[in-house]
Design a protein around this motif. Structure first.
Motif, PDB file in Angstrom:
ATOM      1  N   UNK A 140       0.851  -1.193   0.000  1.00 29.07           N
ATOM      2  CA  UNK A 140       0.000   0.000   0.000  1.00 29.07           C
ATOM      3  C   UNK A 140       0.883   1.237   0.000  1.00 29.07           C
ATOM      4  N   UNK A 141       0.239   2.391  -0.245  1.00 28.50           N
ATOM      5  CA  UNK A 141       1.007   3.635  -0.240  1.00 28.50           C
ATOM      6  C   UNK A 141       1.600   3.901   1.137  1.00 28.50           C
ATOM      7  N   UNK A 142       0.902   3.501   2.184  1.00 24.65           N
ATOM      8  CA  UNK A 142       1.426   3.688   3.545  1.00 24.65           C
ATOM      9  C   UNK A 142       2.646   2.815   3.767  1.00 24.65           C
ATOM     10  N   UNK A 143       2.551   1.586   3.303  1.00 18.54           N
ATOM     11  CA  UNK A 143       3.689   0.675   3.444  1.00 18.54           C
ATOM     12  C   UNK A 143       4.894   1.187   2.651  1.00 18.54           C
ATOM     13  N   UNK A 144       4.633   1.727   1.478  1.00 14.97           N
ATOM     14  CA  UNK A 144       5.713   2.281   0.667  1.00 14.97           C
ATOM     15  C   UNK A 144       6.368   3.451   1.384  1.00 14.97           C
ATOM     16  N   UNK A 145       5.547   4.311   1.977  1.00 14.01           N
ATOM     17  CA  UNK A 145       6.094   5.473   2.687  1.00 14.01           C
ATOM     18  C   UNK A 145       6.931   5.036   3.890  1.00 14.01           C
ATOM     19  N   UNK A 146       6.386   4.067   4.647  1.00 14.53           N
ATOM     20  CA  UNK A 146       7.097   3.569   5.830  1.00 14.53           C
ATOM     21  C   UNK A 146       8.447   2.980   5.422  1.00 14.53           C
ATOM     22  N   UNK A 147       8.425   2.175   4.343  1.00 18.24           N
ATOM     23  CA  UNK A 147       9.668   1.552   3.891  1.00 18.24           C
ATOM     24  C   UNK A 147      10.698   2.603   3.493  1.00 18.24           C
TER      25      UNK A 147
END
Length: 583
Positions: free
Chosen positions: A238-245
């Motif tokens: 997800x976009x959140x997971x991408x940002x966190x990574x």
């Protein structure tokens, strides 16, 4: 001896000379069948003496009719040629290779052309197409010479360092032995002591080199693993997971880059030497307590033998000239140059997507030639000195045009393909690299005869609609560069390792056209920032040049890397500019 060899060569084609008789020339095709027949003609194209029956093939087959035949009696000796060591001979028929089947990409002798390729429609004489590879061959030779020189340098300094290290250690021992005759006992102890230190240093140094290699291999593994993680999250997360990574990996990537840079800059040559004191006195103490000299252990890089660390040069641009692309009397729309390339002689070839034109410009951006197309062209690439290839929108074909020195443009042939192509560039003398439209394999290899195949790259399962991506190819390092306008990303795919570098930066906004610049750097049109962005092959953004135009769209670099042309796609203000390239 040379005269003897010449005589033997001549006797191969002429019958034995008997006093009072006339020298007879034998038919070479018949001689290869152990039959002696007097030759009547000599074909300079076939490079053979032939009898009447064998030479009749020149009138039977159309593609042999333009061969030059002369009376055999007028030819004193068989014309000389470069010894190709059998490379110019057909493996099956042992005859001279004269033809090339473009459809099957095969060299042919006259027998092959008649028997094997008689149904092919693209059998041409080699001498007619041989000139088209001149510019590519020159570039290949330059790159191969550079690669060879660099490889020789690596081998030279690696061997030098190893030999010097071993030689220095041995020299320490030899130097000590020359003095040992005067002070045998002291120098016996000195040899043991200093040699031990030198060997210890040698062992320690080799351990350090081994650790350095191991660390670099770990860096490779860490970088590869991180790239796979980023690609996986980018594609499936997800976009959140991408940002966190991205946030979690910033520190890790910075640390890895810093460590690699440190190792990259530490190119050293190890030397060992031993020098005696100016005044040597026999001490009252044991050699363990007093050493009449000093063992020097150091790393140094002498200027004369200093290996050059690869540095990515910063490219600089200077505007030479600029023109506004305006609608003329025979145009139906405002021009949009969707394809640009330089011919080997420096002329610029452009295709106008909106008005279906192919145009030629001189070094002052003055139109010197024009050709009306029956479709909307997408991209153009110079194939040889006087030939260019054009891709088209919504058409499954590639057109080949002849561009003469006098700027006359004519359609040579059309190559049918199974895929719609947008951007296109040369891969080698016989193949293109072409960007696809709406295909999960965004880049194909296409031969000049239309054969299509995939790169051995694991591309993401993504399609690029028209005008959302462009590609280019770096031949020296075997890499494909692909722009993604929607994702504001530039991808650098390494064919050999099947890996990729993902380049994202604030300076890259809607990357569109892309070309290979000096030192094989990557030059990208950043549409929204109105700049040309320079990127290294490792994915590092090196510089950004603000253009005197809005929305750069397509870009190309001359064959000698000294000129750059760029077009824009601004409605109501399209431009074409020529810039000088220095670095």
């Amino acid at each position: 001896m040379a005269e003897k060899e010449s005589e033997n060569l001549e006797n191969k084609f002429f019958s034995n000379v008997v006093p009072g008789r006339v020298k007879k020339i034998l038919c070479q095709p018949c001689s290869s069948k152990n039959t002696q027949t007097v030759a009547e003609v000599f074909c300079s194209t076939c490079d053979e003496f032939q009898c009447t029956e064998c030479s009749n093939l020149h009138t039977t087959h159309a593609f042999l009719r333009n061969h030059k035949l002369v009376n055999a009696k007028e030819v004193k000796t068989k014309p000389g040629s470069i010894d190709m060591k059998g490379l110019d001979q057909c493996d099956e028929h042992q005859k001279v290779l004269e033809f090339f089947c473009e459809g099957e990409n095969q060299l042919c002798c006259s027998t092959c052309a008649i028997v094997v390729h008689r149904k092919c429609h693209s059998v041409v004489e080699i001498q007619r197409i041989a000139g088209r590879s001149a510019s590519t061959r020159s570039e290949l030779k330059v790159k191969l010479q550079e690669a060879r020189e660099k490889a020789v340098t690596v081998v030279k300094y690696t061997k030098l360092s190893k030999e010097q290290l071993d030689q220095d250690v041995k020299e320490v021992t030899l130097k000590i032995r020359r003095v040992r005759d005067d002070v045998m006992k002291m120098f016996d102890e000195l040899e043991v002591s200093v040699s031990k230190d030198a060997e210890s240093f040698k062992t320690e140094t080799l351990d350090k080199l081994t650790r350095k290699q191991s660390n670099s291999e770990k860096h490779i593994a860490d970088a590869t693993k991180s790239l796979e993680t980023i690609d996986n999250v980018h594609q499936n997360g997800t976009s959140s997971q991408q940002f966190i990574l991205e946030q979690r990996m910033k520190k890790q990537v910075d640390e890895l880059s810093s460590n690699v840079d440190k190792e990259y800059q530490r190119l050293e040559t190890v030397t060992v030497s031993f020098d005696f004191d100016e005044t040597l006195k026999l001490p009252p103490l044991s050699i363990v307590n007093y050493v009449p000299g000093q063992l020097t252990l150091k790393y140094s890089v002498p200027e004369a033998v200093k290996p050059k660390t690869p540095v990515d040069p910063i490219v600089k641009f200077t505007k030479i000239t600029s023109i506004d692309l305006k609608q003329t009397g025979d145009d139906t729309k405002e021009p949009l140059y969707s394809g640009l390339d330089f011919l080997p002689d420096g002329r610029l070839i452009a295709v106008d997507n909106k008005n279906g034109k192919c145009l030629i410009y001189n070094e002052k951006l003055k139109t010197v030639g024009s050709y009306q197309l029956s479709y909307m062209p997408q991209s153009v690439v110079a194939v040889s000195e006087e030939e260019a290839a054009i891709t088209s929108a919504n058409k499954y074909k590639i057109d080949f045009l002849r561009v003469s020195k006098s700027n006359e443009i004519t359609l040579i042939r059309t190559c049918e393909v199974k895929t719609e192509y947008d951007s296109i560039c040369l891969k080698d003398e016989r193949h293109f690299v072409a960007g696809t439209q709406d295909d999960t394999r965004p880049v194909h290899i296409v031969s000049l005869s239309g054969e299509e195949k995939d790169f051995s790259i694991s591309f993401p399962n993504k399609k690029y609609p028209s005008d959302t991506s462009a590609c280019t190819y770096i031949g020296y390092s075997d890499k494909v560069v692909l722009t993604d306008r929607i994702e504001h990303t530039v991808y650098i795919y390494d064919i050999k390792s099947n890996t990729r570098v993902v380049v994202k930066d604030d300076q890259i906004n809607e990357p569109w056209g892309v070309a290979v610049g000096p030192s094989d750097c990557i030059l990208v049109c950043s549409n929204k920032t109105h700049t040309i962005v320079q990127i290294s092959q490792t994915g590092r953004v090196l510089s950004s040049y603000k253009l005197d135009m809005k929305h750069p769209y397509r870009v190309c670099v001359s064959k000698n890397k000294s000129l750059l042309a760029v077009s824009s796609n601004l409605n109501g203000g399209t431009k074409l500019q020529l810039l000088q390239v220095t670095y």
